[in-house]
Structures are given as C-alpha cells and as structure tokens.
Scaffold this motif. Structure first.
Motif, mmCIF file in Angstrom:
data_model
loop_
_atom_site.group_PDB
_atom_site.id
_atom_site.type_symbol
_atom_site.label_atom_id
_atom_site.label_comp_id
_atom_site.label_asym_id
_atom_site.label_seq_id
_atom_site.Cartn_x
_atom_site.Cartn_y
_atom_site.Cartn_z
ATOM 1 N N GLN A 226 27.607 53.084 41.334
ATOM 2 C CA GLN A 226 28.057 52.152 42.368
ATOM 3 C C GLN A 226 27.303 50.825 42.291
ATOM 4 O OE1 GLN A 226 30.717 52.768 43.998
ATOM 5 N NE2 GLN A 226 30.901 54.943 43.507
ATOM 6 N N TYR A 228 25.952 49.537 39.548
ATOM 7 C CA TYR A 228 26.482 48.847 38.360
ATOM 8 C C TYR A 228 27.813 48.182 38.690
ATOM 9 C CZ TYR A 228 29.234 48.226 34.184
ATOM 10 O OH TYR A 228 30.067 47.688 33.244
ATOM 11 N N ARG A 229 28.635 48.953 39.403
ATOM 12 C CA ARG A 229 29.971 48.466 39.729
ATOM 13 C C ARG A 229 29.887 47.226 40.618
ATOM 14 N NH1 ARG A 229 34.887 52.503 40.988
ATOM 15 N NH2 ARG A 229 36.489 50.925 41.016
ATOM 16 N N ASN A 232 28.708 44.347 38.531
ATOM 17 C CA ASN A 232 29.701 43.917 37.552
ATOM 18 C C ASN A 232 30.840 43.141 38.215
ATOM 19 O OD1 ASN A 232 30.405 43.919 34.774
ATOM 20 N ND2 ASN A 232 32.043 45.369 35.208
ATOM 21 N N LYS A 233 31.210 43.594 39.451
ATOM 22 C CA LYS A 233 32.287 42.908 40.172
ATOM 23 C C LYS A 233 31.876 41.480 40.515
ATOM 24 C CE LYS A 233 35.481 46.184 40.856
ATOM 25 N NZ LYS A 233 36.770 46.094 40.203
ATOM 26 N N ASP A 428 32.182 54.287 37.394
ATOM 27 C CA ASP A 428 32.125 52.855 37.081
ATOM 28 C C ASP A 428 33.472 52.349 36.580
ATOM 29 O OD1 ASP A 428 31.839 54.465 34.827
ATOM 30 O OD2 ASP A 428 30.981 52.839 33.654
ATOM 31 N N ASP A 430 37.827 51.904 37.121
ATOM 32 C CA ASP A 430 39.016 52.011 37.970
ATOM 33 C C ASP A 430 39.946 53.003 37.278
ATOM 34 O OD1 ASP A 430 38.491 49.929 39.997
ATOM 35 O OD2 ASP A 430 38.429 48.639 38.237
#
Length: 683
Positions: A226, A228-229, A232-233, A428, A430
C-alpha cells in the motif's frame, strides 16, 4: 535499542562458523531470522486416556511394562521389538522398529510413557518415542515445536539455538504494530508472541501466539504494497501517452468481431491508465478464450499511435510466433511493424532485428525471455505486456520494464485467480477481469473415462476426423520413463499412426527445433494433419478453430488449471467441441480434479478448486512468481485476516500522520529496510 536484523547469528552463544553456515542454508543469518523461524506444527506430549483415542491417531499414553520384550530380526539389520504394556484398563502391544538396543531397557514393572500411532483394532501402538517416568528434561506434558529443517540442522539442535537466542535477545524484541490495531483485534504483544509460539504451554496458547504473528506478517506485507502504491500514484515519472481516442475507436470498429461488454470496460480502464503520468501496473485476468489478446492489441495500438514502442513477452516460441502472425494481420492496414525475437534466430537476423528496434523501425517486439537479454535496446519503450505472467520470474519482468525509461506494464493471465485474492496478493497492481466469453461460443462437453474405454475414445477421434474436424491428443511425457507408468507422446504417436492409416497424425514436443514445431503447427492449422499428438507444449494460446476434440492421457497427472488450459485449445470455432480425460485416479486429489473438470467450464470456479487442492504456492507457479512465501500465514486458511490486513494498511497509509507521527516510526523503519521508501520499483 539494538536492531536484531543487524545482529549476526554468530553472536548467539553456542553458534560457531560451521553452525552459522548450516543455518544460512535455511535463510537464517541474523538473530532476528532465528527468533522468527517459527514452527509449522507441534507434537503434543500431554498424556491421554486410550478411551479418547481415534484409530490411526498419534497420541501419548502412560503405562507399566507387563512382559519381557520379544525381538524379531528380518532383512538386513532390521528388527521389531515388542512387549505388553498395561495402561489403565487396556492391555496393549507396544512395538518399536529398528531399535534393538532398547531390549535391555524394557524391564517388566517399569513405568513408561509412549508416543506413537494407535491401532485400536489390533490394540497396538507403533512407538515413535518413549521415555521412562522420572527422566530429567522429560517431554511429557509439553508441546514440542516442529520446524522445517534440512542438512545438518536437527530439530533438537534448532530448539536449543532458538532457546538461547530468546534468552539473550528476547527482551530486545521491538513492537512493530500500532497500539490501535493490537487493541482492535486483541493481539498479544510481539515479545510475548515470539516467545510463546516457540514454547507454548498448551495448544490454545500456541494458537493465540500464531494468530498475532499471522496478522503481523500479513499486515507488514500489505503496508509495503500500500505504501508503494501510494508513492507510485503520486510520482509522475511514467509516460503520459497522448491517446488518440478516435484512431482507437476506428481500430476497434475495423475488427472482424464485436468486443464483449467486459472487453470494452477493460480497454477503457487501460486507456485511462495510459493517459496518466504514472506507471500503469495492471493485471488482466480472464478465462481461456475470453479475448485477452485483442485487449492487448488495442493497448499496443494506442501506445504506438502515441509515438512509443510496445513489447509482448510470452512463455514459448510457438506462442510468440502465433502472436506475431495475429498482430501482423490486425496491424497491417496501419503500417505498424511487428518484430519477433526468439532464441532460435540466426545471428545475422538477430543483429538486423536489434538494429531496427533501436532505430525505432520496429513498433512492437514479440518474443520469449530472449527479450530481456542485455543487448536488446528499444528506442522508446512505452508498454510492456507479459502473457501468462505466472510463468515468468519476478526478476525477468522487472528487467524488461527497466529497458524503457518507465514503461506501463500490462500483465495477462489465463489462470484466473479469485478476484479478492488477486487484489490482495498483487496488492501493488490494479486488477481487470474478463468474465464473458465472445458471443456464439458453445460450452465444451467434458467426459472423464478410464483407460479401458480407449477403443471408444479412438472411435470418437475417427468420427470427428470423418466430419472434417481435428483432434489433439495430449501425453504427459515425451519418451518412455522407467519410473512412471504413464503414456508418452512418441509411443502414442506410433500407435495412432498405425490405428488410423487413412488419417495424418502429427507429433509435437518441446525437444523439437523451432522450425520443426512451426512446420507441424502450420500443417495442423491448415488441416493437413487431422490428429496432433503433443505434450503440454500446446497448453497456452494455440488457436486452431477447426479442432473440436481434446483427449488427455493420464489426466490425473496434470493440475486442474493446466487441464482447463488444455481444454481451452478446443471450442474456438462454430462446431460443438469435446474434452475427454483418460484417467484411473488412485488418489482423492486426482478424483476431485476429474470431478471438477466434468462439472464446470468456469475458469474462476476451476481456479478456486485448484487453490483448495494445491495451495497458493503451487497455484501461482514458482517461488519467484511474485506471490509471497509466508513464514506463518497460509493464504487460504488465513484469507480473512489477509483482507482485514489489506484494509487496515490502506487506511493507515492514507493518513498524513502515518508519515510523520512517532507512533508509526517502527513501520516507517520497516518500509525503509524493505527499500520501499527509496523509490525502487516493487515487483
């Protein structure tokens, strides 16, 4: 406070260079590794009453030796030792195998504790361990942890080393979970849980300690994904492709078929990602024949129209060649150049291809793992598509991704994963799912039959061939094996060639050269061969609409998902298709696989049953498939905890104080140690 990850296992008293090397083979290098090397089960040495014992159960009882022991010798150095033992109102026979030295110790009248397998019908116990009452350091009344050991490391030795590590460093174990989560789930403190999981007083205490460590392990895995996500977003270091919506709509309108609603939805999700300035990391899963390839083609078209190159990596040369042909057919009217890179190219052709790729003359490169070799350079790589992603190791995918500056990544699999598990395991990523099959597809009729019905199956092949259709016959082996009594492709090819003199029977297996495979597949595709005997080399992606019959020899030797993949090679045309599974399953798992295949054509239901039968480690492929190998957690048994941990981690990472408050410092230090905060791409 000392960080136990930084403390070498050599600093634990009693562990020298030799022992440290042996522990290293188990992945134990630090004091933390040793303390967190948890048992996978316990042996219960609490004395039980024989009236409670079940047939075949392993139990511990106490009794008095009643008779002199009797020794029987047989074979080379083998011995059976037995004596009568009275335990409460039971008069039983206790049996030891290959322990002749105990004959002198078993004296009538002595009190003894026996642990072993109870055979109630014979009033007999096969003893695994025994000790006399009053012995020092007795195991009686304890739960003994059982660890995964290998090489020179023994259970007893590992228990001693862990006990010493707890004595030395147990007080230094730091809490990592926030107080709010421990209170929410009534979890015991970390220090206590680590001590008790190794040495519980009873089963309930061991379960409480395990529950705490399972939640922690799953939560830390999720907080990593989460975080990392979230980072990254917010990082605009990807490629914001200028997608030409009108051109894409024109491309879709020109396709020789209509997209399903499911395909339209997924294409919209991908195009939206491509327009954004951060890296797409999307898993596209769909059942066999759900049309993933055309979704990939539309995505590649959009990227090429936006001025970038695309790469499509597949597991086999046959599949790479097929994808190249189908992409060329789709892209020919648009002047898009498709290249093919496999291990069997000549050196001269390879050099020419790589030069064209680097100059940007090739728009899309299709290939096997040859795509990730060091001398392969793209001019501007914008999208990486990997097909059958569970067959590629994590490192292979990340190397390909690094060939572009920061290309978008679309990962495809025809091994459907239950959606919630996919979102949780690939936290990580979708996840997009194709549930519908293209209109007009008829469900494949599946039959499981025993080998003694082979004549009828051969008659079925003959009828389909006479009707102008074709058949696959799949075997688990290429050549005869001394160890396995299963059909092999070379023998079956010879038998069928003899049995069907008027039909052309082809043979395909992994040891053939790329040119030979290509020749056979081209002949089968053109209906010059009516029957194709093959190993599982045709498992993924091969598309011959006229093939209507799939026969699988020794079907119980294959995994469920693999059988479903094989079945998906037929049912691609207008005619009714059939799958015949030849098997005489000896195990319950084998019988359950046959039942599942006959009962359902739904890949998601097949995947759910496969996961139950095999567990996630096998289901997702190798250990480097990207799905974590957990120390204490079990992805199936602890799935609800996995979902809770995901929700807790996502909620926490979304809070601004998570990144600043002293309360969450241990978690931020964990993320630092795992290099999540260094900007390294997770794979």
């Amino acid at each position: 406070m000392i960080d136990l990850h930084e403390v070498s296992v050599r600093q634990v008293r009693g562990i020298g260079a030799q022992k440290a090397e042996e522990l290293g083979s188990l992945g134990i290098r630090s004091a933390s590794d040793l303390l967190e090397y948890f048992p996978f089960r316990y042996e219960d040495y609490h004395v039980r009453d024989l009236t409670e014992a079940k047939e075949g159960e392993k139990i511990t009882i106490q009794g008095t030796i009643y008779s002199e022991p009797v020794m029987q010798r047989f074979g080379r150095g083998k011995a059976r030792l037995s004596c009568k033992v009275v335990s409460d109102k039971f008069f039983i026979t206790a049996v030891w195998f290959n322990r002749p030295y105990m004959k002198e110790q078993l004296k009538p009248g002595l009190e003894i504790v026996l642990t072993g397998k109870w055979e109630g019908k014979r009033q007999q116990m096969t003893v695994s361990t025994s000790e006399f009452v009053g012995k020092e350091n007795s195991r009686v009344g304890t739960l003994q942890p059982i660890y995964s050991v290998a090489g020179e490391v023994t259970q007893y030795g590992l228990r001693r080393m862990i006990a010493q590590a707890l004595a030395q460093y147990g007080e230094m174990i730091q809490e990592v979970l926030p107080h709010e989560l421990m209170a929410k789930y009534d979890l015991m403190p970390r220090k206590r849980a680590v001590a008790l999981i190794h040495n519980p007083a009873d089963v309930s205490e061991g379960n409480k300690a395990r529950r705490r460590m399972v939640y922690e392990e799953l939560f830390l895995f999720q907080i990593k994904l989460q975080a990392y996500r979230a980072m990254n977003k917010s990082r605009a270091d990807g490629i914001a492709h200028t997608v030409d919506s009108e051109a894409v709509r024109g491309f879709v309108r020109a396709l020789p078929f209509q997209l399903t609603d499911s395909q339209k939805k997924v294409v919209a999700e991908i195009l939206e990602d491509l327009r954004k300035p951060f890296c797409m990391n999307r898993l596209l899963q769909g059942d066999v024949g759900a049309g993933k390839t055309v979704v990939a083609a539309i995505s590649l078209y959009a990227v090429v129209k936006a001025g970038s190159q695309g790469a499509l990596m597949v597991p086999t040369e046959i599949l790479a060649e097929q994808h190249k042909r189908s992409l060329e057919r789709l892209f020919e009217p648009y002047g898009i150049q498709v290249g093919l890179l496999t291990g069997s190219l000549t050196e001269r052709k390879r050099r020419e291809l790589l030069a064209s790729l680097q100059m940007g003359l090739i728009d899309i490169l299709v290939g096997t793992h040859a795509l990730i070799q060091e001398d392969v350079f793209f001019r501007k790589l914008g999208l990486v598509v990997t097909d059958e992603q569970h067959r590629f190791g994590v490192n292979q995918r990340s190397i390909l991704r690094r060939k572009g500056m920061t290309p978008d990544v679309l990962t495809m699999t025809a091994t459907p994963i239950p959606r919630t598990l996919a979102i949780t395991a690939f936290g990580d990523m979708d996840v997009s799912t194709l549930r519908e099959l293209p209109k007009g597809r008829k469900p494949i009729k599946t039959y499981a039959v025993k080998h003694d019905m082979l004549e009828r199956v051969l008659g079925f092949i003959d009828r389909e061939a006479k009707a102008g259709r074709q058949a696959y016959v799949i075997c688990p082996l290429i050549e005869e094996s001394e160890k396995l009594d299963v059909q092999n492709a070379i023998d079956v090819h010879a038998q069928l060639t003899h049995h069907f003199p008027s039909l052309r029977v082809g043979l395909l297996h992994g040891r053939m050269s790329a040119a030979e495979k290509e020749e056979i597949m081209t002949a089968f595709g053109a209906n010059e061969l009516q029957v194709l005997v093959s190993t599982t080399v045709i498992e993924v992606g091969v598309d011959v609409p006229n093939a209507t019959l799939m026969v699988v020899y020794d079907a119980d030797r294959f995994g469920l998902s693999q059988l479903h993949q094989l079945r998906g090679r037929v049912g691609r045309g207008e005619h009714q298709s059939f799958c015949v599974l030849l098997a005489d399953p000896k195990t319950e798992v084998g019988k359950e696989r046959m039942r599942a295949m006959v009962e359902t054509n739904d890949g998601f239901e097949i995947a759910r049953r496969d996961l139950e039968l095999r567990g996630p480690g096998d289901f997702f492929g190798t250990k480097q498939s990207g799905v974590p190998e957990f120390r204490v957690a079990d992805m199936m048994a602890d799935f609800e905890t996995l979902e809770l941990a995901r929700d807790d981690a996502a909620e926490l990472v979304a809070r601004s104080e998570f990144w600043t408050s002293i309360e969450y410092l241990p978690l931020r230090q964990y993320l630092q140690r795992e290099q999540v905060l260094t900007g390294e791409l997770l794979d």
